[in-house]
Every structure is written in structure tokens, then in C-alpha cells.
Design a protein around this motif. Sequence first.
Motif, PDB file in Angstrom:
ATOM      1  N   LYS A 434       0.849  -1.187   0.000  1.00 56.46           N
ATOM      2  CA  LYS A 434       0.000   0.000   0.000  1.00 56.46           C
ATOM      3  C   LYS A 434       0.885   1.238   0.000  1.00 56.46           C
ATOM      4  N   ASN A 435       0.756   2.032  -1.084  1.00 56.63           N
ATOM      5  CA  ASN A 435       1.494   3.296  -1.216  1.00 56.63           C
ATOM      6  C   ASN A 435       2.989   3.093  -0.961  1.00 56.63           C
ATOM      7  N   GLY A 436       3.536   2.072  -1.562  1.00 55.76           N
ATOM      8  CA  GLY A 436       4.957   1.792  -1.377  1.00 55.76           C
ATOM      9  C   GLY A 436       5.832   2.628  -2.287  1.00 55.76           C
ATOM     10  N   SER A 437       7.084   2.790  -1.875  1.00 56.54           N
ATOM     11  CA  SER A 437       8.086   3.495  -2.678  1.00 56.54           C
ATOM     12  C   SER A 437       9.378   2.699  -2.621  1.00 56.54           C
ATOM     13  N   PHE A 438      10.015   2.526  -3.804  1.00 50.74           N
ATOM     14  CA  PHE A 438      11.260   1.783  -3.879  1.00 50.74           C
ATOM     15  C   PHE A 438      12.235   2.546  -4.760  1.00 50.74           C
ATOM     16  N   PHE A 439      13.454   2.746  -4.245  1.00 46.65           N
ATOM     17  CA  PHE A 439      14.505   3.436  -4.982  1.00 46.65           C
ATOM     18  C   PHE A 439      15.772   2.588  -4.910  1.00 46.65           C
ATOM     19  N   LEU A 440      16.330   2.267  -6.070  1.00 47.07           N
ATOM     20  CA  LEU A 440      17.521   1.434  -6.162  1.00 47.07           C
ATOM     21  C   LEU A 440      18.725   2.305  -6.451  1.00 47.07           C
ATOM     22  N   GLY A 442      21.833   3.938  -7.909  1.00 43.05           N
ATOM     23  CA  GLY A 442      22.360   3.957  -9.270  1.00 43.05           C
ATOM     24  C   GLY A 442      21.309   4.015 -10.351  1.00 43.05           C
ATOM     25  N   VAL A 443      20.025   3.861  -9.992  1.00 46.02           N
ATOM     26  CA  VAL A 443      18.936   3.915 -10.971  1.00 46.02           C
ATOM     27  C   VAL A 443      18.226   5.255 -10.818  1.00 46.02           C
ATOM     28  N   PRO A 444      18.135   6.061 -11.911  1.00 50.20           N
ATOM     29  CA  PRO A 444      17.588   7.421 -11.758  1.00 50.20           C
ATOM     30  C   PRO A 444      16.116   7.442 -11.384  1.00 50.20           C
ATOM     31  N   ASN A 445      15.352   6.476 -11.863  1.00 52.77           N
ATOM     32  CA  ASN A 445      13.920   6.472 -11.583  1.00 52.77           C
ATOM     33  C   ASN A 445      13.597   5.483 -10.473  1.00 52.77           C
ATOM     34  N   GLY A 446      12.786   5.933  -9.527  1.00 57.36           N
ATOM     35  CA  GLY A 446      12.270   5.039  -8.504  1.00 57.36           C
ATOM     36  C   GLY A 446      10.798   4.775  -8.731  1.00 57.36           C
ATOM     37  N   LEU A 447      10.236   3.911  -7.907  1.00 53.64           N
ATOM     38  CA  LEU A 447       8.813   3.587  -7.980  1.00 53.64           C
ATOM     39  C   LEU A 447       8.104   4.198  -6.785  1.00 53.64           C
ATOM     40  N   THR A 448       7.018   4.889  -7.042  1.00 55.47           N
ATOM     41  CA  THR A 448       6.192   5.439  -5.970  1.00 55.47           C
ATOM     42  C   THR A 448       4.755   4.983  -6.189  1.00 55.47           C
ATOM     43  N   GLY A 449       3.952   5.129  -5.141  1.00 54.02           N
ATOM     44  CA  GLY A 449       2.556   4.736  -5.244  1.00 54.02           C
ATOM     45  C   GLY A 449       2.386   3.287  -5.640  1.00 54.02           C
ATOM     46  N   VAL A 450       3.238   2.412  -5.084  1.00 55.14           N
ATOM     47  CA  VAL A 450       3.167   0.989  -5.415  1.00 55.14           C
ATOM     48  C   VAL A 450       1.997   0.363  -4.648  1.00 55.14           C
ATOM     49  N   ASN A 451       1.067  -0.221  -5.390  1.00 59.28           N
ATOM     50  CA  ASN A 451      -0.086  -0.881  -4.789  1.00 59.28           C
ATOM     51  C   ASN A 451      -0.332  -2.203  -5.507  1.00 59.28           C
ATOM     52  N   THR A 467       0.557  -2.018  -9.443  1.00 57.39           N
ATOM     53  CA  THR A 467       0.730  -0.777 -10.201  1.00 57.39           C
ATOM     54  C   THR A 467       1.633   0.167  -9.428  1.00 57.39           C
ATOM     55  N   ALA A 468       2.226   1.138 -10.157  1.00 56.48           N
ATOM     56  CA  ALA A 468       3.119   2.112  -9.525  1.00 56.48           C
ATOM     57  C   ALA A 468       3.242   3.328 -10.426  1.00 56.48           C
ATOM     58  N   GLN A 469       3.803   4.392  -9.856  1.00 57.47           N
ATOM     59  CA  GLN A 469       4.097   5.615 -10.584  1.00 57.47           C
ATOM     60  C   GLN A 469       5.609   5.772 -10.666  1.00 57.47           C
ATOM     61  N   THR A 470       6.087   6.209 -11.841  1.00 57.07           N
ATOM     62  CA  THR A 470       7.508   6.492 -11.993  1.00 57.07           C
ATOM     63  C   THR A 470       7.695   7.453 -13.155  1.00 57.07           C
ATOM     64  N   GLY A 471       8.574   8.415 -12.986  1.00 56.33           N
ATOM     65  CA  GLY A 471       8.871   9.370 -14.054  1.00 56.33           C
ATOM     66  C   GLY A 471       7.658  10.094 -14.582  1.00 56.33           C
ATOM     67  N   GLY A 472       6.696  10.369 -13.723  1.00 57.90           N
ATOM     68  CA  GLY A 472       5.495  11.063 -14.160  1.00 57.90           C
ATOM     69  C   GLY A 472       4.504  10.196 -14.893  1.00 57.90           C
ATOM     70  N   GLY A 473       4.784   8.901 -15.032  1.00 53.06           N
ATOM     71  CA  GLY A 473       3.879   7.997 -15.736  1.00 53.06           C
ATOM     72  C   GLY A 473       3.439   6.857 -14.851  1.00 53.06           C
ATOM     73  N   ARG A 501       8.023 -15.336 -15.460  1.00 51.52           N
ATOM     74  CA  ARG A 501       7.043 -15.106 -16.516  1.00 51.52           C
ATOM     75  C   ARG A 501       6.335 -13.798 -16.158  1.00 51.52           C
ATOM     76  N   LEU A 502       6.977 -12.693 -16.469  1.00 54.25           N
ATOM     77  CA  LEU A 502       6.479 -11.388 -16.045  1.00 54.25           C
ATOM     78  C   LEU A 502       6.237 -10.502 -17.263  1.00 54.25           C
ATOM     79  N   GLN A 503       5.231  -9.648 -17.159  1.00 54.83           N
ATOM     80  CA  GLN A 503       4.938  -8.680 -18.215  1.00 54.83           C
ATOM     81  C   GLN A 503       4.698  -7.325 -17.579  1.00 54.83           C
ATOM     82  N   GLY A 504       5.369  -6.305 -18.140  1.00 53.72           N
ATOM     83  CA  GLY A 504       5.242  -4.957 -17.605  1.00 53.72           C
ATOM     84  C   GLY A 504       4.801  -3.977 -18.677  1.00 53.72           C
ATOM     85  N   ARG A 505       3.947  -3.044 -18.284  1.00 60.54           N
ATOM     86  CA  ARG A 505       3.501  -1.988 -19.197  1.00 60.54           C
ATOM     87  C   ARG A 505       3.775  -0.634 -18.548  1.00 60.54           C
TER      88      ARG A 505
END
Length: 687
Positions: A434-440, A442-451, A467-473, A501-505
Motif C-alpha cells: 500500500k502506497n509503497g516506494s522503492f529506490f535502487l 544507481g537507478v535514476p527512476n524510482g517507484l512510488t505509489g506501489v499498490n 501498479t506504480a508511478q515512476t517518471g510522471g507515468g 514469466r512477467l509482463q510490464g507496461r
Amino acid sequence: LQFRNLAWRQLRSHISAAEGGVDFSSLTADSGSLHISGSGHAELANWRLGPTSTVRLQAKFQGANLGKISSGLLPARLQILRGVGSGSLDLSGTLSDPRGSVHLHVDNLDAYGQPVNTVQMDASVGSNGVRITQGKMQAGPAVLSFSGSYQHLEGSWEDGRLALEADSNGFPLASLAAVRNYEPGLQAQIEIHAQATAKVTAERVEPVNADGRLTLSGIKIGSVPYGSVALGVATRGQLMEAHFSGDLRETHVSGAAQVQLAAGLPASGEVRINRIGLSTLYGLAMPHRKPDVPLDGFVQGGFTFNGPLEHFEQMRGSVRLDQAEIRSSVPVNGETHAQELVFRNAAPIVLDAANGVARIRSLEIQGKDTALSVRGSIPYVQQRPIDLNVGGSADLRLVQFLDPDVQSLGQSSLAMSVTGTLANPALSGTLRLKNGSFFLSGVPNGLTGVNGALNFDRNRATLQDLTAQTGGGRVSLTGFVTYGAGGPIFGTRTTAGFVYRLQGRAENVRMRYGGNGSVTSDADLQLTGTSKNSVLSGTVTVSRVAFNANTDVGTLLASIAAPAPANEQDFLTGLQLDIRLESAPNLQLNTALSRDVEAAIDLHLRGTLNHPVLLGSISADQGDIRLFGTKYSINRAQVSFINAVKIEPVLDLDLQTRARGVIVDITIAGTPGKLNINYRSDPPLQP
């Protein structure tokens, strides 16, 4: 002469015999390096030797190879002595009741793999046994003085009572071979004072009582100091009591135990620990390893046990931790100061062990946004099934305990059960984010709003509405991961490891690249394969490319030709790339010089992250760019990638600029390392 598997080179003696007795004088015997000399007398009755016959024996020996003698005279389980002995004996009395004295000296003794420099012993033989009046053993710096006696039953030397007393100096524990072999990094000064008695029969040796004191001071493991411990033992009738106390890194530890000197050795005891640090516990359990994550904390409590020492599987025990705390300073994305993550027990932690099964009676952990409870049982003797249940909510910063390179925030809830065996546990249940955020790192973009949720079913984890938000998308992830025996976190894994067996959009996601600019795109990607050999494939559609004011396209292309290598990790090394990069119909390519650059992208990214290969082309028909430090207008521009071995851009540019008021057309062709440049102007200008 052959006697009891020993070969004697010669036996020589003067013998005087009659029906009333026999005398041996000037007796010598040699077997290998062993030399014996002496004399003796034995009383006879009608040429017969009986239990009441008077005997006398005086002898000296030297060069006795104990290993050779023991192999010829003793059973295999007792053939553990090596060394060279010498000594003397003076015996008299009757055959059934000899009396006298024995002196023994052994050099370079080896018993059970422990080398001993010298052993000296003086003993007297009496009417019913042997008494060691004084003995001394030296092994390097260790000196052990001992004395004792063995009183046998009348008519049998196999049954009797053994008594020993021993006192040592303070010597390094590492001088004992058994200690060096078990833990080479363990150092301490040890001192022993003990006395014990035991009942001896032909079948076994049964302890009767023991009293003593053992002290370990200056304990170090791998040059890390830990403290000192003292152990005391005393017996009262058939009950032996032991107690110990010590200080381990300013933590006081104490305990006591009672052992019944009876069949099975029934025992009971208790150990109390007064606030011991996690670093101390980790150092004792894994002295040669540093913690993978910077954890700190302490536990305070103790444990009790009871049952027969000779049958470990029947032992019972109980652990109670009144206080337990784990804390760690974790960085938070966007903040200059780290936050401290603290977890404590909400109630005493209680674990019981019986019949080879440990049962968790109470285990509740609390912290900021965290409330976890664990119940169930874990077998530790036989391959019985596990039965664990974990439930509650957890702060997502816990992820940083598993991987310090990940910065995480948010909340999660879980309801999990663990079944199967220790060698092959099986997880089932659900983990919701719920509303998770992950930042790695060396990676410029992190994940926010992970649900979303991860559903675990034995050997598979399925992603549900993640689902998640990153880079304004927005990004979404579906699919599943299959893992081998042992589960995703603990236990052993199959040769293939994880199966993906993963698929990302991704929709309208902007990625920044250092100080050069950013790319906004949509993506439809699939990750398939295993953790040793996987493929990342799909399509990335670029809708906008923006360069910063100081971006030089020539320098940028040169840097693309020499990408920084990725980390040499198993997953990254085995990851194959098969990604199509194309431009959207309304692609926008913006620079600080112009906003009307019309471009088209048609690229294919292949290879691996360590050795990527780019094939295809990028083209533009108009607009302004900065190239190798100068502003140009584009007449025609195409960058092709045709090298199937490495990334190597091939430039085909037709540009225009103004110099000294004159319009100059420039054509550039070739690779960044080998460019052909031509100039056209009217009137002609110097290059």
C-alpha cells in the motif's frame, strides 16, 4: 620369538628352575627399538604357578614404541597412542596380590590427535589396585599435574573404582589440537582444577562424582575480544551440579544445571542472559563473517532445559526473551539524514522445544507501521512438516534489511503460512503493498505509489494488480515467479533458481540520463526465463526526447559507443536483451536550440547488459542541434547502427551553419573515431 603379534629379535636370560621355584637373572629382551633388562623370581608348587605363588620382578625398559605395542596388544578402538616410553618397575608379593612401584616416562606422545611433549608418572601397586603418587603432562605451554588411584575388586582387574585429581597452569586454549581444529580463531587462557571418581566395569565407565573449576579468560574470536567465563562442578551423592558465570562484552551471563549420575544422565538447567547485543551473538555464531546489514540491538532473557543428556532427541526446553530490540539507521529517498528503524517485542517471546519440535508460543513484533505475530512449530530432529503462520502489517523499510541498496517506504499487510520441511519449505498466503516506494542505488527512476498484491502458493508467487508511478507515468506488472525448493528467501534452490514469466507496461514514463536529458516513452516488456538465463523483450515507443542546454550530440554519440559495464551479477550476466525501440507518430525532439526537430527512431537493442548491441537508425530532416561545440541547422541527418558485435554509431549528416556572415554546408560521415568532413561555401572559406 613371536608373542601376541609382537616380534622379539632376541630373548636372553640365566634361568635356575626347580619344583619349588624358578629364577631369572641377567634377563634382556629386544623388539625393534624396545630394550628390556631385569631379573625375577616365581615360587612354584610341584612345578605349578598359582594365585598365591610368591613373585618378584625388577625391570627397566626404554625405546618402547607405544603405537606398535598398542596395535599388537590392544583392540582397534584403543589403538590411539603414539610415542616412545621408558621406565622401571619393582614388584613383589603374590601373583594375585602384587605390590611395588612403577615409573613411566613418555616422549612425543600423541593421543587422539593431541601432541604431548612429555608425560611422567610415579605409581605404587598395592594389595587392591594402583595409586598414581605424582604425574605431570606437558604439551607446549600447558602443564597438567595429576594424581589418582584405581581400586579393583578382588580377583578382577576389569571391575573397580577410578579416582583422578588434576590441576593445570593457565595456558593458551589454542595449544589444544581439538580446539584449533574446531575453531582456529578461538583464543583464551584456560585453567583447570578438577577431581572425579568413576565406576569401571568390563562394559562401561560410569561417573560417580566430580568436583572442579574451569576458567576461560581473555576470550577472543578472530582477534575480537568477548570476555571471560568460569565454570564450576560439584557432586552430592548421585547428583552433579554445575554453575557458570561470565561477562561477554559487558553482558553478564549466568546459569546452573543438575545431572543425575544414573542411566541416561537425566539433566535440567537454566541460563540467564542480561541484555546481550546482537553484534555479540552474531560474532559468536559466525565469527568469520560480518553482518550483511548494519543492524544493532539486544535481547534479554534466558532458557531452561531438562531430559536425558545421552538422548538429545528426548530433551525438552523453553526459551523466554523478556526484551528484544532490532534497530538500524536507514536512508530515505530525498532526505539528507537517515531515519532509525526500531522493532521491539510487544510481549515476552516464548518458544518451547520437545520431542524434536520447537513451538512458538508467543512472538509479536511492533514498530512504526509494523505489527507482526508468528505462531506455529518447526521440527529440528526429524523431517517432520513445518507449521508456521505469520500475520499482520509491516513497514516496507524492512526490505532494506534484505538489500541495503534498496531504499523503501510504505506499508504492507501479510497473511502467510509455511508448511513443508526445513529442506523444502512451502509458502502460501498474500502480501499486499500500500502506497509503497522503492529506490535502487544507481537507478535514476524510482517507484512510488506501489499498490497491489503478491499471492504465494507453494513454489509460485503471482503478481496481482501491481501498479506504480515512476517518471510522471504509470507502470503495471503482471505474471508470476516460480522458485525451487527452499522458497524465495531461505533454504536450498534448484539449479535453475527462479523462473520468470512477467509482463510490464509503462505509459508516458520519463527516464533521465545523467545531465544530458530525458526520454519519455511507453513500453510493453516481457521477462521470461530463469535466474541463470532469461530474456527481456518487447517494444519501447518513444514519444519525446529532450536535451539539456549543454548537451552536445557529438559527445553524446561518442559516449554511447563506450557504455559503462553493468555489475557482474548472475541475474544480469544471464539476461538477454531483445527490445525494439521506435518513435511515436507524434515524436517530439526538443533541444535548447530548437523545438522543431522532426526525427524518427527505429532501433533494436540486443545482447546483454554487459555487452549490449544496437542495430537500426535514427533520422531527422529539420531543426537545430549542437554538434562538437557548434550550432547547426539540419538539412538531413541519419545515425545508423550496423555493427552486430558492439555499439558503433555511423554518422551521415548534412548540416548548415553561418561563419563570418557566410552560409557553410558541412557533410559528416563515418564513425566517431574516424570521421570524414567536407565543407561547402560561397565564397569558399578556410576550414
